[in-house]
Design an enzyme around this catalytic site. Structure first.
Site, short mmCIF file in Angstrom:
data_model
loop_
_atom_site.label_atom_id
_atom_site.label_comp_id
_atom_site.label_asym_id
_atom_site.label_seq_id
_atom_site.Cartn_x
_atom_site.Cartn_y
_atom_site.Cartn_z
N GLY A 126 15.00 20.12 59.86
CA GLY A 126 14.25 20.81 60.91
C GLY A 126 13.09 21.66 60.42
O GLY A 126 12.12 21.87 61.15
N GLU A 129 13.70 28.34 57.94
CA GLU A 129 14.54 27.66 58.93
C GLU A 129 13.73 27.36 60.18
O GLU A 129 12.74 28.05 60.48
CB GLU A 129 15.75 28.57 59.21
CG GLU A 129 16.78 28.08 60.19
CD GLU A 129 17.43 26.75 59.87
OE1 GLU A 129 16.70 25.77 59.69
OE2 GLU A 129 18.68 26.68 59.87
N ASP A 169 20.16 29.97 66.09
CA ASP A 169 20.81 29.83 67.38
C ASP A 169 22.06 30.70 67.34
O ASP A 169 21.98 31.91 67.54
CB ASP A 169 21.11 28.33 67.57
CG ASP A 169 21.59 27.97 68.95
OD1 ASP A 169 21.22 28.64 69.91
OD2 ASP A 169 22.36 26.99 69.07
N LYS A 179 16.63 32.24 68.98
CA LYS A 179 17.24 32.23 70.32
C LYS A 179 18.30 33.31 70.34
O LYS A 179 19.50 33.02 70.20
CB LYS A 179 17.96 30.87 70.51
CG LYS A 179 17.37 29.93 71.50
CD LYS A 179 18.40 28.82 71.75
CE LYS A 179 17.80 27.46 71.63
NZ LYS A 179 18.80 26.39 71.81
N PHE A 194 17.33 24.15 75.25
CA PHE A 194 17.32 23.26 74.09
C PHE A 194 15.92 22.70 73.88
O PHE A 194 15.35 22.07 74.76
CB PHE A 194 18.33 22.12 74.23
CG PHE A 194 18.62 21.49 72.91
CD1 PHE A 194 19.54 22.05 72.04
CD2 PHE A 194 17.93 20.35 72.51
CE1 PHE A 194 19.77 21.48 70.79
CE2 PHE A 194 18.15 19.77 71.26
CZ PHE A 194 19.09 20.34 70.41
N VAL A 195 15.36 22.98 72.72
CA VAL A 195 13.97 22.59 72.45
C VAL A 195 13.88 21.56 71.33
O VAL A 195 14.75 21.49 70.46
CB VAL A 195 13.11 23.83 72.08
CG1 VAL A 195 12.96 24.76 73.27
CG2 VAL A 195 13.68 24.59 70.88
N ASP A 246 14.96 18.48 66.37
CA ASP A 246 15.34 17.18 66.91
C ASP A 246 16.38 17.29 68.01
O ASP A 246 17.06 18.30 68.16
CB ASP A 246 15.96 16.32 65.81
CG ASP A 246 17.38 16.80 65.45
OD1 ASP A 246 17.54 17.98 65.12
OD2 ASP A 246 18.31 15.98 65.53
N ARG A 277 11.31 14.99 66.36
CA ARG A 277 10.85 15.94 65.32
C ARG A 277 9.34 15.86 65.15
O ARG A 277 8.69 16.79 64.70
CB ARG A 277 11.48 15.60 63.96
CG ARG A 277 12.98 15.77 63.90
CD ARG A 277 13.43 15.66 62.44
NE ARG A 277 14.85 15.46 62.29
CZ ARG A 277 15.76 16.43 62.32
NH1 ARG A 277 15.39 17.67 62.50
NH2 ARG A 277 17.04 16.17 62.16
P1 IMP Z 1 23.07 27.81 64.36
O1 IMP Z 1 24.04 27.60 63.25
O2 IMP Z 1 23.77 27.72 65.69
O3 IMP Z 1 22.23 29.03 64.24
O4 IMP Z 1 22.19 26.53 64.40
C1 IMP Z 1 21.03 26.39 63.75
C2 IMP Z 1 20.64 24.94 63.73
O5 IMP Z 1 20.96 24.29 64.96
C3 IMP Z 1 19.16 24.82 63.59
O6 IMP Z 1 18.79 24.73 62.25
C4 IMP Z 1 18.86 23.55 64.35
O7 IMP Z 1 18.96 22.45 63.50
C5 IMP Z 1 19.94 23.45 65.39
N1 IMP Z 1 19.48 23.92 66.72
C6 IMP Z 1 19.82 25.05 67.37
N2 IMP Z 1 19.19 25.16 68.55
C7 IMP Z 1 18.42 24.07 68.65
C8 IMP Z 1 17.50 23.60 69.66
O8 IMP Z 1 17.23 24.20 70.71
N3 IMP Z 1 16.88 22.42 69.38
C9 IMP Z 1 17.10 21.69 68.25
N4 IMP Z 1 17.95 22.10 67.28
C10 IMP Z 1 18.61 23.27 67.49
MG MG Z 2 18.33 22.91 61.28
#
Ligand code: IMP
Ligand code: MG
Length: 189
Positions: free
Chosen positions: A48, A103, A107, A135, A156-157, A163, A169
């Site tokens: 990403g 990063e 999320d 987010k 969700f973006v 992706d 992507r």
């Molecule tokens: P976390 O562990 O929940 O913070 O997730 C982080 C990872 O989830 C990011 O590096 C993204 O790959 C993926 N992710 C989280 N939200 C989104 C979104 O809205 N679109 C696409 N990928 C996301």
């Molecule tokens: Mg990622």
């Protein structure tokens, strides 16, 4: 086959020009923060972060090296499991180095917490985090980036590296994915 993205993108959240401008500003902050250092390692979290890392690095005026890790927390859905695995490790030794994790989005925070913990165990001088998107509403772990590009709502973006099921992507902007693309595999957020 040529794809009509209006079929999957609900709306553009951040356009290409705004992304590029913001990344230039972020690069200024990074240049300033690391101006006296010559051992900065950018650690991009694949896949990403690829576009963000490339765009950011173009504006750095520092002696930096770049390395990548593959960390997995998502299967083929849009929620995080909390299970984070390192699937591809760094090629370089970060002992006594300044490390900046690059990063795409924070999320829940699970991915970055685990990744940061893992890197801190290798005795670097410092580990910081820069993320293009944040987010904050969805956070499960108390982790804050040192620098971020944009705070975004709980949607969700995709695009600019991000992706859905490995697709989109390549889009030059950040767009909100239509719910119809994923609501059949996602019960609730
Ligand atoms: P976390 O562990 O929940 O913070 O997730 C982080 C990872 O989830 C990011 O590096 C993204 O790959 C993926 N992710 C989280 N939200 C989104 C979104 O809205 N679109 C696409 N990928 C996301
Ligand atoms: Mg990622």
């Amino acid at each position: 086959m040529i794809r009509d993205y209006s079929e999957v993108i609900d709306r553009v959240l951040i356009d290409e020009e705004s992304i590029k401008l913001k990344i230039k500003q972020l690069a200024k902050s990074i240049n300033d923060h690391y101006k006296d250092k010559d051992d900065l390692v950018l650690v991009g979290i694949l896949k990403g972060s690829v576009m963000f890392m490339a765009e950011l690095a173009k504006h750095l005026k520092l002696d930096v090296t770049m390395d990548f890790m593959v960390v997995s927390s998502y299967a083929e859905n849009t929620y995080s499991s909390g299970n984070v695995k390192i699937l591809k490790d760094l090629d370089t030794d970060i002992k006594d180095k300044e490390v900046l994790i690059v990063e795409d989005i924070i999320d829940t925070g699970y991915t970055l917490r685990k990744t940061k913990e893992n890197l801190l165990n290798r005795d670097p001088k410092d580990v910081r985090i820069i993320t293009l998107l944040d987010k904050p509403e969805r956070r499960k772990i108390d982790i804050k980036p040192d620098w971020y590009g944009f705070k975004i709502p709980n949607e969700f973006v995709v695009g600019f590296g991000l992706d859905f099921d490995q697709l989109y992507r390549n889009l030059p902007y950040i767009g909100v994915l239509k719910r119809s693309c994923y609501e059949d595999i996602e019960d609730a957020k």
